[in-house]
Scaffold this active site. Sequence first.
Site, short mmCIF file in Angstrom:
data_model
loop_
_atom_site.label_atom_id
_atom_site.label_comp_id
_atom_site.label_asym_id
_atom_site.label_seq_id
_atom_site.Cartn_x
_atom_site.Cartn_y
_atom_site.Cartn_z
N LYS A 1 129.11 -17.40 -4.93
CA LYS A 1 128.70 -18.49 -4.04
C LYS A 1 127.20 -18.68 -4.23
CE LYS A 1 130.91 -21.18 -1.07
NZ LYS A 1 132.28 -21.69 -1.24
N ASP B 1 130.31 -27.67 -2.24
CA ASP B 1 130.60 -27.07 -0.94
C ASP B 1 129.91 -27.98 0.09
OD1 ASP B 1 131.84 -24.43 0.24
OD2 ASP B 1 129.95 -24.66 1.33
#
Length: 444
Positions: free
Chosen positions: A124, A164
Amino acid sequence: MDAKKVLEDLKRRFPNEPEYHQAVEEVLGTIEEEYNKHPEFEKANLIERLCIPDRIYQFRVTWMDDKGQIQTNMGYRVQHNNVIGPYKGGLRFHSFVNLGILKFLAFEQTFKNSLTTLPMGGAKGGSDFSPRGKSNAEVMRFCQAFMLELSRHIGPDIDVPAGDIGVGGREVGYMFGMYKKLTREFSGVLTEKGLEFGGSLIRPEATGYGNVYFLKEMLKTKGMDLKGKSVLISGSGNVAQYTAEKVLQLGGKVLTMSDSDGYIYDPDGIDRAKLDYIMELKNLYRGRIREYAEKYGCKYVAGARPWREKADIALPSATQNEINGDEARQLVANGIFAVSEGANMPSTPEAIRVFQEAKILYAPGKAANAGGVSVSGLEMSQNSERLAWTSEEVDARLHAIMENIHQNCVKYGKESDGYINYVKGANVAGFMKVAKAMMAQGIV
C-alpha cells in the site's frame, strides 16, 4: 504463538500506529488456534516475519501550485509481503494519510490478495496530498513529482500499484504517463488505467460489484436474496456508487449515501436516475452529497453517518472505523441482519463483537471488498498477454472469485453451532496460503 506477547512487542517497536496494531490484533486473535497446529511455523518465527513489512519507502514530494508557490508533501510505499506474487495494492491521496494507516492497509492487503487465488503480494502507498480543491494542472504536477521517486521502487514484476481513496482514473493516468517517460517502457506497472491504454473493463465497478456478489453468497446461506431488501450505504465515491448500482440491479432498495460532510436518507429509494445524478455530481463536479438532498427534497444529516437509520442490510463503503460499537448496537436493534464491508476495516473491534454476538451475517473487508484487487489482478494478466477481455468475461471471472472466497471463508469459519465466523474464515484462509509459501521459500 502467544498473540498477546506478539502484539505488545509490535506496539513497543512501532508506537503511535493504532490502525496497524488494530489490524494485527484482529488477525492474530483469529488465526492463533490454526497457527498452533503447525509447530514448524513457530520454529521459523513466522508470525513476526509476517507482521513486519519487507520494506518501507518514505520520501518528500515537492511540486508547484497554480500560484507558483512550492508545496511539499510526504510520499510512502509499504511493500509488505511478496511470497505469492509481486507487491500489489493501492495508492491513497488524503490529508489524513500516515505510515500507521498504510501499514495496516498493506497488512490487510496481503491476506486479501491471498484470498483472491491470484498471484499477488500485499502493499500500500500514498501521500498526505489531497486532490480535493486542486485544479487538474496541480493534480498532474503532484502526480508527476510523486512518480519521480516512486518509479525507482516499482515495476510490472516487482510492485504494481493501483488507485484508492483520492486516486482515480485521472491520477492513475498522470502517474502512468510519468512512469512511461522516466523508464521509456510501456508496461502494466499500474492498474485501474484507462481503457485506451491497458485498463480492464469492469475495473471501476469491481469493488462495489464484488462486495454485493459476496453479500449474495452470504444471503444464500439463509435462503434469502437481495430482492426487496432495504440497504444503507456509506460513502459516495467509486465503491459506494457501484455497490448501489449492483444492489439496484438485484432488486434491492438503497436508502442512504454519504460523504465526509454528512449523509442523505431517501425513503423513496435512490433509483437509477438518482444514482446517475450522484455519479455526475461526484465524478464530474466534485460536489457534496447535500446537493442531492437539496435537489430531491430528502433528509440530510450533517456531520453524521447513516448507521442509525432502519434497514435490512448495511454496506459500509467509505473508510476505516466508520462503525463504532454504539452504531453497531443501533444497527442490530433496528433489524439489520447482514453487514458486508466495501471499505477497508470500517468496523471497530467493538462493532465486530456486537455483530458476531448478535449472530448476524458479517463479512470483513479483506473478503468482501476483494473484488477490486481481483480485477486489478485480471488487468495484470491482460496486460501480460497484450489482450483485452470483454466485460462479460471479466464479470464472470469476478463473480467466480467472490464465490470462491466465500467458500474458503465457510470452510475455515463455520463454528460448531452452524454460525459462520467470516472474520476467522477469511483470516485463516488468507494466512495459510501465505504461511505455506513463506515456509517453502526458506528464511529470506
